[in-house]
Design a protein around this motif. Sequence first.
Motif, PDB file in Angstrom:
ATOM      1  N   GLU A  61      35.502  -8.695 -47.368  1.00  0.00           N
ATOM      2  CA  GLU A  61      34.312  -8.542 -48.206  1.00  0.00           C
ATOM      3  C   GLU A  61      34.138  -7.079 -48.618  1.00  0.00           C
ATOM      4  N   ARG A  62      34.315  -6.201 -47.645  1.00  0.00           N
ATOM      5  CA  ARG A  62      34.126  -4.772 -47.899  1.00  0.00           C
ATOM      6  C   ARG A  62      35.113  -4.288 -48.961  1.00  0.00           C
ATOM      7  N   LEU A  63      36.365  -4.742 -48.833  1.00  0.00           N
ATOM      8  CA  LEU A  63      37.401  -4.315 -49.763  1.00  0.00           C
ATOM      9  C   LEU A  63      37.133  -4.875 -51.164  1.00  0.00           C
ATOM     10  N   THR A  64      36.746  -6.131 -51.211  1.00  0.00           N
ATOM     11  CA  THR A  64      36.425  -6.762 -52.492  1.00  0.00           C
ATOM     12  C   THR A  64      35.274  -6.029 -53.170  1.00  0.00           C
ATOM     13  N   ALA A  65      34.270  -5.709 -52.369  1.00  0.00           N
ATOM     14  CA  ALA A  65      33.110  -5.000 -52.897  1.00  0.00           C
ATOM     15  C   ALA A  65      33.543  -3.650 -53.474  1.00  0.00           C
ATOM     16  N   LEU A  66      34.428  -2.984 -52.765  1.00  0.00           N
ATOM     17  CA  LEU A  66      34.917  -1.677 -53.213  1.00  0.00           C
ATOM     18  C   LEU A  66      35.474  -1.759 -54.628  1.00  0.00           C
ATOM     19  N   VAL A  67      36.301  -2.774 -54.874  1.00  0.00           N
ATOM     20  CA  VAL A  67      36.952  -2.934 -56.175  1.00  0.00           C
ATOM     21  C   VAL A  67      35.927  -2.948 -57.304  1.00  0.00           C
ATOM     22  N   ASP A  68      34.822  -3.667 -57.105  1.00  0.00           N
ATOM     23  CA  ASP A  68      33.805  -3.757 -58.148  1.00  0.00           C
ATOM     24  C   ASP A  68      33.154  -2.404 -58.409  1.00  0.00           C
ATOM     25  N   THR A  69      33.030  -1.623 -57.343  1.00  0.00           N
ATOM     26  CA  THR A  69      32.418  -0.300 -57.446  1.00  0.00           C
ATOM     27  C   THR A  69      33.239   0.635 -58.309  1.00  0.00           C
ATOM     28  N   LEU A  70      34.563   0.530 -58.154  1.00  0.00           N
ATOM     29  CA  LEU A  70      35.464   1.478 -58.794  1.00  0.00           C
ATOM     30  C   LEU A  70      35.266   1.543 -60.305  1.00  0.00           C
ATOM     31  N   PRO A  71      35.346   2.729 -60.881  1.00  0.00           N
ATOM     32  CA  PRO A  71      35.110   2.940 -62.309  1.00  0.00           C
ATOM     33  C   PRO A  71      36.163   2.232 -63.163  1.00  0.00           C
ATOM     34  N   ALA A  72      37.359   2.816 -63.274  1.00  0.00           N
ATOM     35  CA  ALA A  72      38.409   2.212 -64.097  1.00  0.00           C
ATOM     36  C   ALA A  72      38.928   0.984 -63.382  1.00  0.00           C
TER      37      ALA A  72
END
Lengths: 226, 226
Positions: free
Chosen positions: A215-226
């Motif tokens: 979940e944490r990793l998936t969430a990270l992806v959405d956060t990322l700009p590009a």
Amino acid sequence: MGHLHVPLLNKITLFEGLPAATLARIAEAAGVQRFSNHGFLFREGEEPDFVYSFLEGGIVLVSGAEGHEAVIEFYGPGESVLLPAAILGMPYLLSARASSDGQALLVPASKLRALMNEDAALAARCARVLSQNWRALITQIKEIKTHGATARLAHFLISQADRSKGPATLVLPGMKKEVAQRLGIKPETFSRTLKKLRAFGVECDGDAIRIASMERLTALVDTLPA
Amino acid sequence: MGHLHVPLLNKITLFEGLPAATLARIAEAAGVQRFSNHGFLFREGEEPDFVYSFLEGGIVLVSGAEGHEAVIEFYGPGESVLLPAAILGMPYLLSARASSDGQALLVPASKLRALMNEDAALAARCARVLSQNWRALITQIKEIKTHGATARLAHFLISQADRSKGPATLVLPGMKKEVAQRLGIKPETFSRTLKKLRAFGVECDGDAIRIASMERLTALVDTLPA
DNA sequence: GCATGAGCTTGACATAGGTCAAGGCCGGGA
DNA sequence: TCCCGGCCTTGACCTATGTCAAGCTCATGC
């Protein structure tokens, strides 16, 4: 090209669900070949004599001059490679290098082409497998064109993980250098990016990766700009 | 879905060389749809009801949110799109936006799947077309992973040119913005890179390009570092 | 056990390409 | 006819990623 047990064919996705008669005719013409780590099974530019399907071990599809090569994709047990070249009878666009010891099932390209023209089930099966391959490549192109190195690596880890929730593990399908090139980045960048992910619960020991929380990793992806 | 003349099908590569009986059954189920520039024919995520083949005009396959999208490829007359989604019955991975007015031939996905399972010639034909599509994507991935913006643009121009020796011309298959994204660069970079190519005999007037010497452009590509 | 070398990591630095912001150009609608 | 809004170009600047150059670590063979 010996006498082959049909059960071997059942391990290969390409031949899944085919009628017994078809399988028998394929088995008749097929052979098994062992290969050892780092060896080339075939090289870019060669004429396609066979379709390779992996019973054990895996390979990495690469292109370009050694030391300056692009990695396209990893393939493992049950999967087949270079169906397109075999079907069209055109030279391979890629080389295959073993990423472990293993064995492959070889079906002569000419035999496959001949059978496809008579046997709708086989031809339709090939079309379905090719369709899946196509979708995988599209996914990769979208990824490269829309995401930066961090997101690409995170996605890749997610796609390789053995679970989709909570903690998960995975082992990289090849050398880190190769995984890096699969993602379209340099080994140095791979190393640094992986280090950044430590802050998000990704631990790495050799080629084994532990993800504390998907979940944490998936969430990270959405956060990322590009 | 009206009564259709078989001759229309002959304009489509997908249906080339098929027996008359097969063509008749396809024609029976097919229909024609007009589309106008900038309109969407279908969108990412939708269920695949049809395979689209272009009689006139063309489209661009894109993915991602508007304003932040990746362009995958351009398609024009005679070509078909999203065969893979139709064959697998899985949601489209991409959206299609018209890059001109035109008309498309629509074959119901369910009909195509049904016919493929009975008709080896049709299934084999699909497999061959998918194989070609696969190779095109591989070429694109290799390109992105191994060459910089200048080489990618030069290659693209070469691939679109109407001659392979001496002077040549071409018209871009879509807006410059779209071509840029097809190459995996931003419109600004596209503009600048095209300007750099002026020094190598590439002139640009709107969406028409004139290449003074294909040899010169080809030679340039080899010179380029990445 | 030690030397060797491949693969990986790390740091300092370079650069291609992205971002932001201002015009210019051109075509369509009032 | 003029205005407006896309599309494209250009310039100044920024940053992610590549490049180069040490080291480190571990497995291999001597």
